[in-house]
Design an enzyme around this catalytic site. Structure first.
Site, PDB file in Angstrom:
ATOM      1  N   LYS A   1       2.394 -22.061   5.826  1.00  0.00           N
ATOM      2  CA  LYS A   1       1.576 -21.707   4.666  1.00  0.00           C
ATOM      3  C   LYS A   1       2.418 -21.813   3.399  1.00  0.00           C
ATOM      4  CE  LYS A   1      -2.115 -20.155   6.950  1.00  0.00           C
ATOM      5  NZ  LYS A   1      -3.492 -20.609   6.728  1.00  0.00           N
TER       6      LYS A   1
ATOM      7  N   LYS B   1     -12.719 -25.769  11.551  1.00  0.00           N
ATOM      8  CA  LYS B   1     -12.644 -24.468  12.216  1.00  0.00           C
ATOM      9  C   LYS B   1     -13.994 -24.298  12.888  1.00  0.00           C
ATOM     10  CE  LYS B   1      -9.449 -21.890   9.260  1.00  0.00           C
ATOM     11  NZ  LYS B   1      -8.661 -22.943   8.638  1.00  0.00           N
TER      12      LYS B   1
HETATM   13 MG   LIG Z   1      -6.074 -24.177   6.282  1.00  0.00          MG
END
Ligand SMILES: [Mg+2]
Length: 331
Positions: A144, A250
């Site tokens: 991240k 997702k």
């Molecule tokens: Mg992502």
């Protein structure tokens, strides 16, 4: 007596505290909550499904999903399941998966570790975390970014790239948290690192799609959309607005898996199937979907799945492939 088309319905909640708090651009996340669904038909077949909400990605909340389940009758029809509104995408996914699992088709085998991208902790903690994951067999890592100033993070990136073996690939996930200048800095650096960076994920917020298109033209490095394409309608809209880069799917929050497959059949896209920290039930649904997509899109790049998330979850029995045992643990 129930007719064959009648399905008895039960549900149970789960709550899984992460082993360590997950830091993202959306804030800190301490606990994964969701709902396990169980459908049974008159022939004695059972289908499990899972609802795993992610409200900061625009889905219904756990409370809304729970209310939806509580208001459903104890006996359902297929119509109840296939008419769930797109405003409840994780319910739509969960019920469709449960319904499909009634058919007892053989599931796809679990992934080899190398086919599964491992999530590194954000910040400099990544530097001390990758080697254990490498030893487990992971070769693709996700880190991240956008959680510290860009100059600081680029310095961490240099250290990380100096440590990582040449066979390692890195995915950088900004969660839409960069400004345009920072995005240029990152992409310039990615271009210098070449194929060792597989892609940079959602550099700018979803509202800045035209700017992402420009970045995609300007740099060699691949860009993936994630937050921009959380629902199937958004995914379609970005395809028709010209996105030909990578789509992070997702699946558990996207809505109907069968409609996703239908879209990919009509419009082949470059997909990375990604987890939102499901139990084994949701995880298996993602593996089955990935196998279906592979059959459907043999020409598409076969990307490592974004599913190296299990080391973040507690050893609470909810990763058990014996779903009846998993269900009993929730009672
Ligand atoms: Mg992502």
């Amino acid at each position: 007596m129930r007719s064959c088309s009648e399905l008895s319905f039960e549900f149970r909640q789960y709550r899984r505290p992460f082993r360590r708090v997950l830091k993202t651009k959306h804030g800190t996340w301490t606990c994964r909550e969701g709902i396990v669904l169980k459908l049974s038909d008159a022939a004695g077949r059972v289908g499990f499904g899972e609802i795993a909400p992610l409200p900061w990605f625009g889905t219904e909340t756990q409370a809304q999903a729970l209310t939806f389940c509580q208001r459903l009758p104890a006996v359902l029809s297929a119509d109840n399941i296939f008419s769930i509104l797109p405003t409840l995408p994780t319910c739509k996914f969960g019920f469709e998966v449960a319904f499909n699992n009634l058919a007892e088709r053989p599931h796809s085998p679990d992934l080899e570790t190398a086919h599964c991208c491992a999530l590194l902790p954000a910040g400099p903690a990544a530097l001390s975390s990758w080697s254990a994951l490498w030893a487990m067999g992971h070769r693709t890592f996700k880190w991240k970014i956008g959680v510290a100033p860009v100059s600081t993070e680029l310095a961490w990136l240099s250290q990380l790239m100096a440590q990582l073996p040449l066979g390692a690939k890195l995915r950088l996930d900004a969660n839409g948290g960069l400004n345009e200048l920072a995005a240029h800095h990152w992409l310039e650096q990615c271009d210098r690192l070449g194929h060792r960076i597989e892609f940079i994920e959602q550099p700018l917020p979803p509202s800045r799609f035209e700017d992402v298109i420009k970045l995609d033209y300007r740099y060699k490095s691949a860009i993936a959309l994630d937050e921009s394409v959380t629902t199937l309608d958004q995914l379609k809209a970005h395809y028709f607005r010209g996105w030909r880069g990578i789509y992070v799917v997702k699946a558990a929050i996207l809505g109907s898996p069968s409609r996703l497959l239908q879209f990919c059949q009509d419009y082949p896209i470059d997909v990375v199937i990604s987890s939102v920290f499901e139990t084994d039930i949701g995880r298996q649904a993602l593996l089955d979907l990935a196998a279906d997509l592979k059959k459907l899109l043999p020409q598409a790049p076969q990307r490592v799945l974004g599913m190296g998330t299990q080391q973040w979850l507690p050893n609470d029995g909810l990763d058990d492939p014996d779903w009846e045992a998993l269900w009993q643990r929730l009672s």
